[in-house]
Structure formats: structure tokens, C-alpha cells
Design a protein around this motif. Sequence first.
Motif, PDB file in Angstrom:
ATOM      1  N   ILE A 140     -13.543 -13.006 -38.028  1.00  0.00           N
ATOM      2  CA  ILE A 140     -13.528 -12.119 -36.848  1.00  0.00           C
ATOM      3  C   ILE A 140     -13.613 -10.651 -37.285  1.00  0.00           C
ATOM      4  O   ILE A 140     -14.344  -9.858 -36.697  1.00  0.00           O
ATOM      5  CB  ILE A 140     -12.279 -12.381 -35.976  1.00  0.00           C
ATOM      6  N   CYS A 143     -17.077  -9.878 -37.960  1.00  0.00           N
ATOM      7  CA  CYS A 143     -18.009 -10.065 -36.840  1.00  0.00           C
ATOM      8  C   CYS A 143     -18.195  -8.755 -36.079  1.00  0.00           C
ATOM      9  O   CYS A 143     -17.228  -8.039 -35.826  1.00  0.00           O
ATOM     10  CB  CYS A 143     -17.433 -11.092 -35.868  1.00  0.00           C
ATOM     11  N   ASP A 147     -21.178  -9.603 -31.200  1.00  0.00           N
ATOM     12  CA  ASP A 147     -21.726 -10.870 -31.715  1.00  0.00           C
ATOM     13  C   ASP A 147     -21.096 -12.052 -30.966  1.00  0.00           C
ATOM     14  O   ASP A 147     -19.868 -12.154 -30.877  1.00  0.00           O
ATOM     15  CB  ASP A 147     -21.416 -10.965 -33.222  1.00  0.00           C
ATOM     16  N   ARG A 150     -18.256 -14.245 -32.372  1.00  0.00           N
ATOM     17  CA  ARG A 150     -16.873 -13.765 -32.331  1.00  0.00           C
ATOM     18  C   ARG A 150     -16.027 -14.625 -31.390  1.00  0.00           C
ATOM     19  O   ARG A 150     -14.883 -14.964 -31.693  1.00  0.00           O
ATOM     20  CB  ARG A 150     -16.876 -12.301 -31.878  1.00  0.00           C
TER      21      ARG A 150
ATOM     22  N   GLU B 163     -22.529  -6.132 -39.742  1.00  0.00           N
ATOM     23  CA  GLU B 163     -21.582  -7.174 -40.182  1.00  0.00           C
ATOM     24  C   GLU B 163     -21.542  -7.281 -41.709  1.00  0.00           C
ATOM     25  O   GLU B 163     -20.483  -7.499 -42.299  1.00  0.00           O
ATOM     26  CB  GLU B 163     -21.968  -8.532 -39.585  1.00  0.00           C
TER      27      GLU B 163
END
Lengths: 272, 280
Positions: A140, A143, A147, A150, B163
Motif C-alpha cells: 500500500i 501504491c 491506483d 490499492r 510507484e
Amino acid sequence: MSNDRDHTDGFYTLMIEHLSEGGCSPHSLAVFERRLREFNESAGDEGSGGRKAEQDLVLETAVAEKLDELYAVARACEDSGDTEMAGFVRESAAAIGESRDHESLGKATSKAAEKIDAFALKREELLKNLTSAIMDYITILCCHGADSERRLAILSLDEKCASIEKQGETIKSLLLHPWFAAHLPLPETELEATAEAIEQMRRWPAIEKGAVSLIREEVKAALDELGESRRELYALHAEDEKRSIRTGFLAVSPEDSPGSYTFTKIWEGFSS
Amino acid sequence: MNPQIEQFIAPQRAAYEMIKNEAFMKRTREAYEKYFAIAEKARSLPELKQLAEKGNLPLRLNSSPVYDSYSLLFETHDPNLQPLCAREESLMSAAEEARSADELRYLVELAVRRSKRELAVEEFHAFLTVMLAGKILSYDIGKANARLSPEQFLAGFIMMREEIITTYTIMVELFGLDWETIIDTPRRMRELLLFENLSSQTSRIACALDPQNIEWMREMLFEEILTEKSTAQLLLRRSRLVFHPSVPAESSDEALRKIARAGWEKIKHFEWADETKMLY
């Protein structure tokens, strides 16, 4: 027969020597020391009580063996820093010492083994859930707020936490427990903060509103910058596709010590 | 043989029958054979007990199977799997050093408990490396898609880049896993190149992605993702290297069989190697 007496004496003496060296068999050692002493005192006169005495010795030895098995386990737990498990094993072993016959010894041994196994199993399940929860937590953290992955990770984290709570523990109680913490690569100073962060994370929304609008802005900026370069993008894509070759490699580990793998291309074809 | 002795050693005879044809149970077989030789010579049970104890045989009957089993496991492991190999070695040492059955139990328990921690940390490092590799592969797919249809796929591409930045930062700051550390640890190739074992018996041979992909990952990470370049600049950049994917699904059975065949040739010299354990 006197030869057998010598052999028995020799056997007891060797047993005492070996058990003393091992240092993990205090109960068996005491039994053999007493046996040797009584054997020497009897000086060949086994009398009418011989059979009964022999049966008592067999039981006494069996009890000592079982106690030493658990003594060894408890000591290993202690020496590996797991004082809780060590205490539990010792406590479970107590009833074995009170066995009056083979039947009660069998029952006490099984009961102790069952108790210890159940305790260890519960811990293993908790550790498995805790490890998965920490992995979800990291997932998480990594993420993007917009996204969709998540949402799945938050759900998974919440499930793991709920499983832990069902077993009467919490993420915090486990993270602050020395045995559980020892199996996680988190610095000691971060444990409490991690537990709190996980609790908050369980209530995070699936998608972070601010992140979505930020992405929209970034997309707009990128599209503006790309302007009229669509054809160039297509060309780059086609060029990369041409350069990209599908392969199947055999990787072989080094023979007997760590080092580089040997790679051999076995299959080759172009991307479809 | 003295009938009392015959009866006494019957359980050992039964145990010996079960292992006598197992190539890797060398020490165990020797221990049993020595024990039976003494049993042949002994004229009474007390004499057998004394002679066996003198040769430490009851202990060897306990410790040799531990040594042989972990020695086999040790040999079947890829030597780069150091935490796993270290566990097997510590258990082999426990079997060699123990001076009584209880000390053997103590040393084995201690070794298992200590290695469990190392293996737990290793599991996290593997997890993080898989995550990083997976995200870099997604970045590549995202880039291809965004080049073809920016309106539709730019958001995904931008998110994946962010990310990866976060993931790499966490790996470095929380776990001390920077790129150099990762590629200097040979076993991390297993995660980066998606190793797939070819035998259920050993991790010594695997099917893998093209090793050039490591350099490609490095280029993506340090010359694109972690730079100040804008999204448009990344999409318009001509990379030195490209990603080489694995065999396509329609050819994968045939390719895996070929790779497995070549793999078997590399391990067949090991005493334990068993062709029926090959997965393809």
C-alpha cells in the motif's frame, strides 16, 4: 554372569560420561548415576524384588528421557531468545515428572506434546498473518493513491488484521512481542509507529481524491508537451518491438559456492 | 547370534531395511552396519550395550539420518540460496557435534530457530525485489501502451513511474536494498529474471528471462524513472536497451521441454539427480 556385571557397570559408566558431556540430559543422568550406585551396592544379590526393581527402573528411565527431550527443547528456546516458549514447554513438561506408570506417562507425554504443538501452531498462524499484513502494508505504501490495486491491498490488509484479532491479538501486540518482532526486518524503533500506521491504513479510502486530480493534471501536462509527436511515438514503439526478442534461457547455479549463474539461450523468437 | 540380542536389534534391522538402498544415507548405513557387526560379536545383551555405547553407536544411529538428510538438501540447493544453505549446514554441524541424543535435539532446535529469522528477513527481501521487478515490467508495458494511445494510457504510465520511485526509496531507506546491493547478491537474479525451477528436486537449474534484462532494468531505473525527465521526454526517449520477454504461450511447452532437457544435462552427474523429478 560376572562378565555381564562388568558390561553393565561399563555401560552405566559410559552412559554417565556421554550424558554429562552432552549437558542436556539432567534427568537421565541422575537416573544412571543412581542406577550405577545401586548396582554396585547390590554386588550381585538381586534378591526376590529384582523384577519389580527392574520395572521401576524402566519407568524411571522412560520418564527421564521424556523430561530431557523437553528440557532440550526449552533450553534451545531460551538460548534463541524465546523465553515465552521456553516457559511454556517447561510448564507443559511438569505433569510428565509425576507419572506413576507407563500408561500415565504415555498420557502425560501426549498431552504435553499436544499443548506445545497447539501453542506453536497458533504462533505460526499469527506470524504468517502478520508477515502478510506487513507485506500488504508495504504494498500500500508503494501504491499510487489513484491506483486501483490499492483497494485490493487495503482489503487484504484488513482481512489479515481481522484474522489476527480473531485469535485474541492485534497488530500492535504482535509487533511489540519480541518473538514476532524478531521475524520481521523492521527496526525496533519503527515497530510502534508501524502498528499505528497499519491501523490507520485499514480505514484509508480505496482511491485518494487528491491523487486522482494530480494525475489528471500530469496527464494534461504530458499531452501538451507531446503535442504533435504522435508519429514519433508510434515509430519508437515499432522500433522497440523490432528490437525486442523473446527468449528462453537456462540458468544454472554455480557448482558448490555462491557466485554468478551461467545463462544459456535455448529458445529465441520475436515478440508477437 | 544370541536370540536376546536378535530380538533387541529387530527395530534397528527394520529401520536399516528402509534406508539401505538410499544413496544419500551413507553415514546412516555405515552406523547401522557397524552396530550389526558389534551385535554379531557380542555374547550377551549387556556386552552389546556396552560395546555400542563405547563406539557412540546409539547416538550415531540418531544423528546420522539428520546429517544425511540435511546434507542431501544442502546439495540440491542452488548454492546462492545462502540463508537456506546456512540452515542446512548448521543442522549438519548439529548432527556432527552432538554428544548425546538430547544435545542433538537441543542443537537442531536451536539451529532451526536461528535460521527461521534469517529466512524471514530473506523472504522480505525477495518480496521487495519481486515487487520492484514487477513494477519495472509494468512500466515498460505502460510506456508501450502510452506511445500507442497516450490519452488512454498516460495515467497508468505516470502512476507506475511514481510507484517505482516510492518503492525504490522504501527499499533503500527501510531495508538498505539499493540497486548495487541487489545485483551484487546473485540470488536476487532469481526474482529479477523470474527464475522458474525445472525440477521438483533442486533449485540448481531454472528457466529464466534473458540476463540482458538486468542491464535494461538498470537503464530504466537510473536513466528514466528516477531522473528529472518529464513524462513526454521519457516517451520520446530512444533507450539503448529494450526488454526481452519470455517465450510466448503458444511455444512455451516446447521451449520449456528444450530448456529442461538442457538443464538435466547439467545436473545428471549429481548422485541424487532423478530424471523423473524434472517438471517439463
